[in-house]
Design a protein around this motif. Sequence first.
Motif, PDB file in Angstrom:
ATOM      1  N   ILE A 122      10.467   7.217  19.032  1.00 45.22           N
ATOM      2  CA  ILE A 122      10.223   8.286  18.065  1.00 45.22           C
ATOM      3  C   ILE A 122      10.698   7.862  16.678  1.00 45.22           C
ATOM      4  O   ILE A 122      11.491   6.929  16.527  1.00 45.22           O
ATOM      5  CB  ILE A 122      10.927   9.609  18.457  1.00 45.22           C
ATOM      6  CG1 ILE A 122      12.440   9.407  18.508  1.00 45.22           C
ATOM      7  CG2 ILE A 122      10.398  10.137  19.777  1.00 45.22           C
ATOM      8  CD1 ILE A 122      13.244  10.691  18.651  1.00 45.22           C
ATOM      9  N   VAL A 123      10.205   8.564  15.686  1.00 44.46           N
ATOM     10  CA  VAL A 123      10.782   8.514  14.336  1.00 44.46           C
ATOM     11  C   VAL A 123      11.011   9.961  13.922  1.00 44.46           C
ATOM     12  O   VAL A 123      10.186  10.834  14.181  1.00 44.46           O
ATOM     13  CB  VAL A 123       9.869   7.785  13.328  1.00 44.46           C
ATOM     14  CG1 VAL A 123       9.844   6.298  13.602  1.00 44.46           C
ATOM     15  CG2 VAL A 123       8.465   8.357  13.338  1.00 44.46           C
ATOM     16  N   ALA A 124      12.148  10.200  13.304  1.00 44.86           N
ATOM     17  CA  ALA A 124      12.515  11.563  12.935  1.00 44.86           C
ATOM     18  C   ALA A 124      12.738  11.649  11.443  1.00 44.86           C
ATOM     19  O   ALA A 124      13.324  10.749  10.826  1.00 44.86           O
ATOM     20  CB  ALA A 124      13.786  11.985  13.678  1.00 44.86           C
ATOM     21  N   GLN A 125      12.254  12.731  10.866  1.00 44.28           N
ATOM     22  CA  GLN A 125      12.484  12.991   9.434  1.00 44.28           C
ATOM     23  C   GLN A 125      13.714  13.863   9.272  1.00 44.28           C
ATOM     24  O   GLN A 125      13.824  14.949   9.870  1.00 44.28           O
ATOM     25  CB  GLN A 125      11.267  13.690   8.821  1.00 44.28           C
ATOM     26  CG  GLN A 125      11.435  13.993   7.338  1.00 44.28           C
ATOM     27  CD  GLN A 125      10.238  14.750   6.776  1.00 44.28           C
ATOM     28  OE1 GLN A 125       9.222  14.899   7.432  1.00 44.28           O
ATOM     29  NE2 GLN A 125      10.399  15.273   5.558  1.00 44.28           N
ATOM     30  N   LYS A 126      14.642  13.378   8.493  1.00 44.18           N
ATOM     31  CA  LYS A 126      15.889  14.099   8.297  1.00 44.18           C
ATOM     32  C   LYS A 126      15.657  15.426   7.586  1.00 44.18           C
ATOM     33  O   LYS A 126      14.862  15.509   6.634  1.00 44.18           O
ATOM     34  CB  LYS A 126      16.865  13.232   7.467  1.00 44.18           C
ATOM     35  CG  LYS A 126      18.263  13.812   7.325  1.00 44.18           C
ATOM     36  CD  LYS A 126      19.160  12.842   6.575  1.00 44.18           C
ATOM     37  CE  LYS A 126      20.548  13.414   6.390  1.00 44.18           C
ATOM     38  NZ  LYS A 126      21.432  12.475   5.658  1.00 44.18           N
TER      39      LYS A 126
END
Length: 416
Positions: free
Chosen positions: A408-412
């Motif tokens: 996954i990639v998560a946006q802060k």
Amino acid sequence: MRLTPGAGKGIDLGLVDLFDLDLYTSGDPHAVWDLMRESAPLHHQVLPDGREFWSVTRYDDVCRVLGDHRDFTSERGTVVTHLGVDDVAAGRLMTSTDPPRHTQVRRAIGARLTARAVAPWEDRIRQAVARFLEPALDGGPFDLAERALLLPAIVTGPILGIPERDWEELVQLTAMVTAPSDPHFRHGSEAATLAISHHELVTYVTEWVGRRRAADGEDGSLLDHLMNVCAGDAPLTDEEIALDGYSILLGANVTTPHTVSGTVHALVERPEQFQKAQADPSLVPNLVEEGLRWTSAACNFMRYAVHDTEIAGGTVPARGAVVAWIGSANRDDSQFADPHTFDITRRAAKRHVAFGFGPHFCIGGPLARLTLRVFFEELLQRFASIELDGEPQHLRSFFIAGMTHLPIVAQKRQTP
């Protein structure tokens, strides 16, 4: 294991192999279970090696098999990997005993794991979860499923009394027990993988007990408490302590990481549900329950018929093995409206049997619920959105429904 089923057209239950690992790694067992609940609620299968078992898939039947020890005993083993070979620890290992002995041991251990007893650990768990999520804050690739395997050890290691230097090894060994055919955990043959993992885990607890007995005083840990447990009037033997310690390690490490990754995957696929939970933090406890129902990480449990027993419109013969499919019961539309929809506002979510049912209801359930609630509170507070960064890879197991990879990639999330 695919958690959102297809249409299930053209399935011939006479040809279905419920122990086919491909069904869970890349297939669609939910479509099979849907058909079984409808037309074959008591399903009989004979394996090529002659072993046989009966399956129940409806919610009420699963609850009966798991809840009625007079008709369905745990004394010969409760895990499908033991099918055809009675559990050598039967009558001594807590999970392989029936009441009253099971109740005596469980009550003594469970007193340390009630919701009230684990509540003071919340701050420690929150700190551990925050450290776990920190590497994802930079927006780079983060393999949640791979990293989550260690999450229960990070949370429960101090509670159990397990030093940090041992966490990674114990996580690997417990995964070998529950998914001995998965290439990530397999060492040689499936039988060899099981033998190695069982031996190493029991040896670890045995040696731990020996060191604690040689030391003065108590450290207040759960394993330390286990050394003072009695069954009736007799204290547990060191062998029984080692076996029950082994069982506690399995329970602590095995299901929670897959509930985490499976629930996050459901939220990634349904961003409106993620946004709904983020907008209303009071929904997090219900998100946890829906996640437990949806993932059903402990996919099944096994019992043996004590005598010829009628159930689900048929008869299981005495000593017949019965597999109760948790993953199917938690999608039974007699209990859950529109069961293949992931809905964090579902009112009936807590009716799930992801923790089992009856005397063997998961003893660590309150701690798991606390850990999951804290995890999703921290996740939703930190991240504005989460997206897949590659294909999920499912665990090769018919006992545990989970993933080995969830990139996954998560946006802060920007704080006001």
